[in-house]
Design a protein around this motif. Structure first.
Motif, PDB file in Angstrom:
ATOM      1  N   TYR A  62      74.499  69.570  38.102  1.00 45.23           N
ATOM      2  CA  TYR A  62      73.477  70.045  37.184  1.00 45.23           C
ATOM      3  C   TYR A  62      72.082  69.910  37.785  1.00 45.23           C
TER       4      TYR A  62
ATOM      5  N   PRO B  66      79.045  72.911  35.355  1.00 47.23           N
ATOM      6  CA  PRO B  66      78.810  72.078  36.538  1.00 47.23           C
ATOM      7  C   PRO B  66      79.315  72.693  37.834  1.00 47.23           C
TER       8      PRO B  66
ATOM      9  N   ASP C 118      69.825  74.843  34.246  1.00 50.15           N
ATOM     10  CA  ASP C 118      71.246  74.891  33.897  1.00 50.15           C
ATOM     11  C   ASP C 118      71.520  75.924  32.818  1.00 50.15           C
TER      12      ASP C 118
ATOM     13  N   THR D  51      75.260  66.904  28.335  1.00 54.24           N
ATOM     14  CA  THR D  51      76.412  66.851  29.243  1.00 54.24           C
ATOM     15  C   THR D  51      77.223  65.573  29.136  1.00 54.24           C
TER      16      THR D  51
END
Length: 464
Positions: A6, A66, A111, A29
């Motif tokens: 990330y 990811p 991200d 996350t």
């Protein structure tokens, strides 16, 4: 900080207020898995309850996972999450997209990207790896097809930029519109019409330095990538008509290589490059062959070009074509009332007229743009009973039933002559015709059977 796959930052942009904010990825996350999990939570947090699909407050979430950005692990994949307009005020949906756009979003330092609000005029977003975030005027792009718009954008920002754009169908909020990346990957799921609602023509990313993600255990990741490569298998059945044309092309970070994926592009007489693979390549094949065997190739290639360029989902178009053919045969629809050359289904004239009328919501195309089920409800006259022979391979997300019919040895419906069939999971033909309710999002196989090379099988979604 870029670590464990990330970048650490999520970007939010309100097109109404032009306010840009940043969120920490780590807030999500540690509890939610991958891009789809994080995207669902972002949508839940940032979209007010009761918001309908075309409300300016409705968010569109463009999110990576990811693995995105790592090569050798299908690191091309990314998601769009949001509320699709198909049922009532809408329901949460997503689209899974390939190409390199998702990797470039991460290389630019983000991200994910959350877009809310509605611009007061057509705009496109520009992001780069130097921290530049701009909402730029897109008046000169509005009304352009995907290829036209992307050519203009590449001229403005450079050929190395990655672009995700909508065509006229998305601009006019066709429910099954698609958006296209600059390397011919498409997104649908009913979400692209919301880009049109927000007057968002494109999202452009430039990442010259490529801030690539870092794995927690890079050596083990390399071993995993090698193992995946060793286990790969060819993911499609032979289709000689298309293998003979075009050039193999790979998504960024592909796990396989040429020969293990059916992604192909070819250069048309115009000098433009188009894709020639997957379900989109065959959506018009049988109709074109029935209409004019000698001119079929030109017609079915053009059908794919038009759908990609104007931005129409061929998975939704497939049952629509079959339904229109049946309605014309049964006298339910006429050429004069629809403005469509229904007697010429399979021709270049028909597919060109159909795509343009739907994309610009012209005449009967305005009804068709809301999806097959709503169109049949509007038309009436028993047209709803013709869903079954069409197979109802659609992403419209509406309620219907499937009619399982009997097919001859060549895979044609014995009562209608339509070359579509529902087949069982083991590839055997159903022998008894009956009405079968199927749950929404339940996958089923739909294929064309040809004497020369068996079933051409593809996945689809059906509704109940």
């Amino acid at each position: 900080m870029i670590e464990n796959g990330y970048t650490g930052e999520l970007l939010t942009i309100d097109l109404s207020s032009r306010i840009v904010t940043k969120l920490r990825t780590s807030v999500y996350t540690d509890r939610f898995l991958g891009g789809r999990g994080v995207g669902a939570k972002l949508y839940w947090d940032l979209t007010p309850p009761g918001t309908n699909s075309f409300d300016p407050k409705n968010c569109l979430v463009f999110i990576t996972g990811p693995v995105t950005g790592f090569t050798g692990l299908s690191g091309c994949r990314w998601q769009i999450c949001g509320k699709s307009p198909h049922i009532g005020s809408g329901f949460f949906s997503y689209a899974n997209v390939g190409g390199s756009w998702g990797a470039w979003l991460k290389y630019a330092g983000y991200d994910g990207l959350v877009v809310s609000g509605r611009a007061d005029r057509p705009v496109y977003l520009y992001l780069d790896d130097q921290g530049k975030i701009e909402i730029r005027d897109a008046a000169h792009l509005w009304g352009k097809t995907n290829l036209e718009a992307q050519e203009l954008l590449h001229a403005e920002v450079g050929k190395e930029a990655r672009i995700f754009s909508i065509g006229p169908a998305g601009e006019n909020q066709v429910y099954y519109a698609t958006a296209m990346t600059s390397d011919y990957s498409l997104a649908g799921g009913g979400l692209v019409s919301e880009m049109g609602s927000k007057q968002l023509k494109a999202i452009v990313i430039k990442a010259t330095e490529k801030r690539k993600p870092v794995a927690a255990r890079p050596d083990e990741l390399k071993l995993l990538a090698k193992r995946a490569y060793d286990l790969k298998e060819k993911n499609w059945d032979p289709y000689p008509e298309f293998e003979a044309n075009g050039h193999p092309t790979l998504c960024y970070g592909c796990i396989g290589g040429p020969g293990f994926c059916n992604r192909r592009t070819y250069m048309a007489e115009s000098g433009k490059t188009f894709r020639n693979f997957c379900q989109a390549a065959v959506v018009y094949v049988d109709y074109a062959l029935q209409y004019s065997p000698t001119g079929a190739a030109q017609a079915y290639h053009l059908a794919t070009q038009l759908c990609d360029n104007y931005g129409l989902d061929t998975m939704a178009l497939a049952p629509l074509l079959a339904w229109l053919k049946l309605c014309y045969r049964e006298g339910i629809l006429s050429e004069s009332e629809t403005g469509l050359p229904l007697s010429k289904i399979g021709s270049i004239e028909f597919i060109t007229t159909l795509v343009q009328k739907i994309s610009y919501r012209q005449g009967f195309g305005d009804i068709l743009a809301d999806g097959l089920i709503r169109t049949a409800q509007c038309v009436g006259k028993g047209s709803e009973s013709l869903f079954g022979p069409c197979g109802l391979l659609t992403r419209d997300g509406e309620e219907a039933t499937i009619q399982i019919n009997i097919y001859d040895a060549d895979g044609y419906d014995v009562s209608t002559g339509i070359p579509a069939m529902a087949i069982t999971g083991d590839g055997s033909l159903p022998l008894v015709g009956k009405e079968t309710p199927l749950e929404f999002s339940e996958k089923f196989l739909l294929g064309y059977k040809r004497p020369s090379h068996g079933y051409h099988v593809r996945w689809g979604y059906v509704c109940r």
